[in-house]
Design an enzyme around this catalytic site. Structure first.
Site, mmCIF file in Angstrom:
data_model
loop_
_atom_site.group_PDB
_atom_site.id
_atom_site.type_symbol
_atom_site.label_atom_id
_atom_site.label_comp_id
_atom_site.label_asym_id
_atom_site.label_seq_id
_atom_site.Cartn_x
_atom_site.Cartn_y
_atom_site.Cartn_z
ATOM 1 N N LYS A 13 1.177 -1.382 0.483
ATOM 2 C CA LYS A 13 0.058 0.146 0.268
ATOM 3 C C LYS A 13 0.828 1.240 -0.440
ATOM 4 C CE LYS A 13 -2.382 -1.422 4.012
ATOM 5 N NZ LYS A 13 -1.592 -2.087 4.351
ATOM 6 N N ARG A 88 -10.031 1.239 8.786
ATOM 7 C CA ARG A 88 -8.882 -0.785 9.391
ATOM 8 C C ARG A 88 -10.207 -1.117 9.571
ATOM 9 N NH1 ARG A 88 -2.910 0.345 9.046
ATOM 10 N NH2 ARG A 88 -2.209 -1.046 9.192
ATOM 11 N N ARG A 127 11.267 -5.822 4.662
ATOM 12 C CA ARG A 127 11.183 -4.642 4.447
ATOM 13 C C ARG A 127 12.386 -3.939 5.432
ATOM 14 N NH1 ARG A 127 5.749 -2.337 4.714
ATOM 15 N NH2 ARG A 127 4.954 -2.132 6.854
ATOM 16 N N ARG A 160 11.531 -1.735 10.964
ATOM 17 C CA ARG A 160 10.639 -0.857 12.003
ATOM 18 C C ARG A 160 9.733 -1.810 12.539
ATOM 19 N NH1 ARG A 160 5.960 0.825 8.283
ATOM 20 N NH2 ARG A 160 4.244 -0.656 9.769
ATOM 21 N N ARG A 171 0.200 -8.290 13.644
ATOM 22 C CA ARG A 171 -0.446 -7.528 12.337
ATOM 23 C C ARG A 171 -1.232 -8.203 11.176
ATOM 24 N NH1 ARG A 171 4.096 -4.013 10.286
ATOM 25 N NH2 ARG A 171 2.561 -3.064 9.919
HETATM 26 P P1 AMP Z 1 0.695 1.107 9.074
HETATM 27 O O1 AMP Z 1 1.816 2.074 8.785
HETATM 28 O O2 AMP Z 1 -0.707 0.959 8.321
HETATM 29 O O3 AMP Z 1 0.711 -0.781 8.778
HETATM 30 O O4 AMP Z 1 0.033 1.021 10.595
HETATM 31 C C1 AMP Z 1 0.856 0.840 11.843
HETATM 32 C C2 AMP Z 1 0.375 0.914 13.022
HETATM 33 O O5 AMP Z 1 -0.470 1.576 12.977
HETATM 34 C C3 AMP Z 1 -0.783 -0.104 12.851
HETATM 35 O O6 AMP Z 1 0.296 -1.455 13.073
HETATM 36 C C4 AMP Z 1 -1.886 0.337 14.314
HETATM 37 O O7 AMP Z 1 -1.186 -0.106 15.051
HETATM 38 C C5 AMP Z 1 -1.455 1.906 13.518
HETATM 39 N N1 AMP Z 1 -3.062 2.448 12.467
HETATM 40 C C6 AMP Z 1 -2.549 2.981 11.596
HETATM 41 N N2 AMP Z 1 -3.696 3.173 10.734
HETATM 42 C C7 AMP Z 1 -4.614 2.362 11.973
HETATM 43 C C8 AMP Z 1 -5.569 2.666 12.390
HETATM 44 N N3 AMP Z 1 -6.894 3.078 10.860
HETATM 45 N N4 AMP Z 1 -6.612 2.574 12.981
HETATM 46 C C9 AMP Z 1 -5.774 2.184 14.344
HETATM 47 N N5 AMP Z 1 -4.343 1.520 13.979
HETATM 48 C C10 AMP Z 1 -3.970 2.855 13.336
#
Ligand code: AMP
Length: 216
Positions: A13, A88, A127, A160, A171
């Protein structure tokens, strides 16, 4: 153009959003990037969100909803945006619909990137990211020119925190349990565009541009 990018962690994404931003001319709004910036600056939101992120869990809806509402209300989002990592949960999706009613423009496309579970796990394991500019790499699929260093700013690349093994697996499970139901939610609203997320990033970008009716 108002577009949501949906898909498991590791589906590409972030990578796709960066090239689509240029092709579609709308800002990339990543909830993960916004939360990481809040953690970095130790804001009230960042302090509240950190423990959920470190555990690979979702940050509570109320916190994320306020953050996204504030971001997409900014003038650069007037003509559209590319949402990456939001919504989400079904509650976030319903609230997004309400927010857009008051902002005067509905969602046009929800692009669901499909990548199998084993490939997602392999992608997350390889990654790497630049702690400075945020550029993403992959040891196998998109290595930097010089091993371990960012092509753009020369900084040492890092894993990360939430890409580490246990958290990454968590996740993926959280995605399957809490976010995957949105595929059906958006299918029923005729907004869903399913796109094969495998292959070279440029090929995937081409497929996305086709389904949203844009050209490169
Ligand atoms: P990402 O970079 O999108 O994978 O997001 C990293 C982390 O941020 C996720 O594992 C969640 O802990 C938090 N996070 C990101 N977007 C959301 C969302 N829309 N709702 C809840 N937690 C989020």
């Amino acid at each position: 153009m108002r577009v949501v990018l949906l898909g498991p962690p590791g589906a590409g994404k972030g990578t796709q959003a960066k090239s689509l931003e240029k092709n579609l001319g709308v800002p990339h709004v990543s909830s993960g990037d916004l939360l990481r910036a809040a953690v970095e600056k130790s804001t009230e939101l960042g302090l509240a969100a950190k423990c959920y992120m470190d555990a690979g869990e979702l940050v509570p809806d109320a916190l994320v909803l306020d953050m996204i509402d504030a971001r997409i209300s900014q003038p650069d989002c007037d003509d559209g945006f590319l949402l990456d990592g939001f919504p989400r949960t079904e509650q976030q999706a319903s609230r997004l619909t309400e927010m857009l009613v008051s902002q005067g423009g509905p969602l046009e496309h929800v692009v669901s990137l499909t990548v199998g579970r084993s490939e997602v796990v392999e992608r997350l394991a390889g990654r790497r990211s630049c702690p400075d500019c945020g550029r993403l790499y992959h040891l196998k699929f998109e290595p930097p020119r010089v091993q371990g260093l960012c092509d753009t700013c020369g900084k040492d690349l890092v894993v990360r925190g939430d890409d580490r093994d246990d958290t990454a697996r968590q996740r993926v499970e959280v995605y399957e349990r809490q976010t995957a139901p949105l595929i059906e939610f958006y299918r029923q609203q005729a907004l869903l565009r399913e796109v094969d997320g495998t292959g070279r990033p440029a090929e995937v970008t081409g497929r996305i541009l086709t389904v949203v009716g844009a050209t490169q």
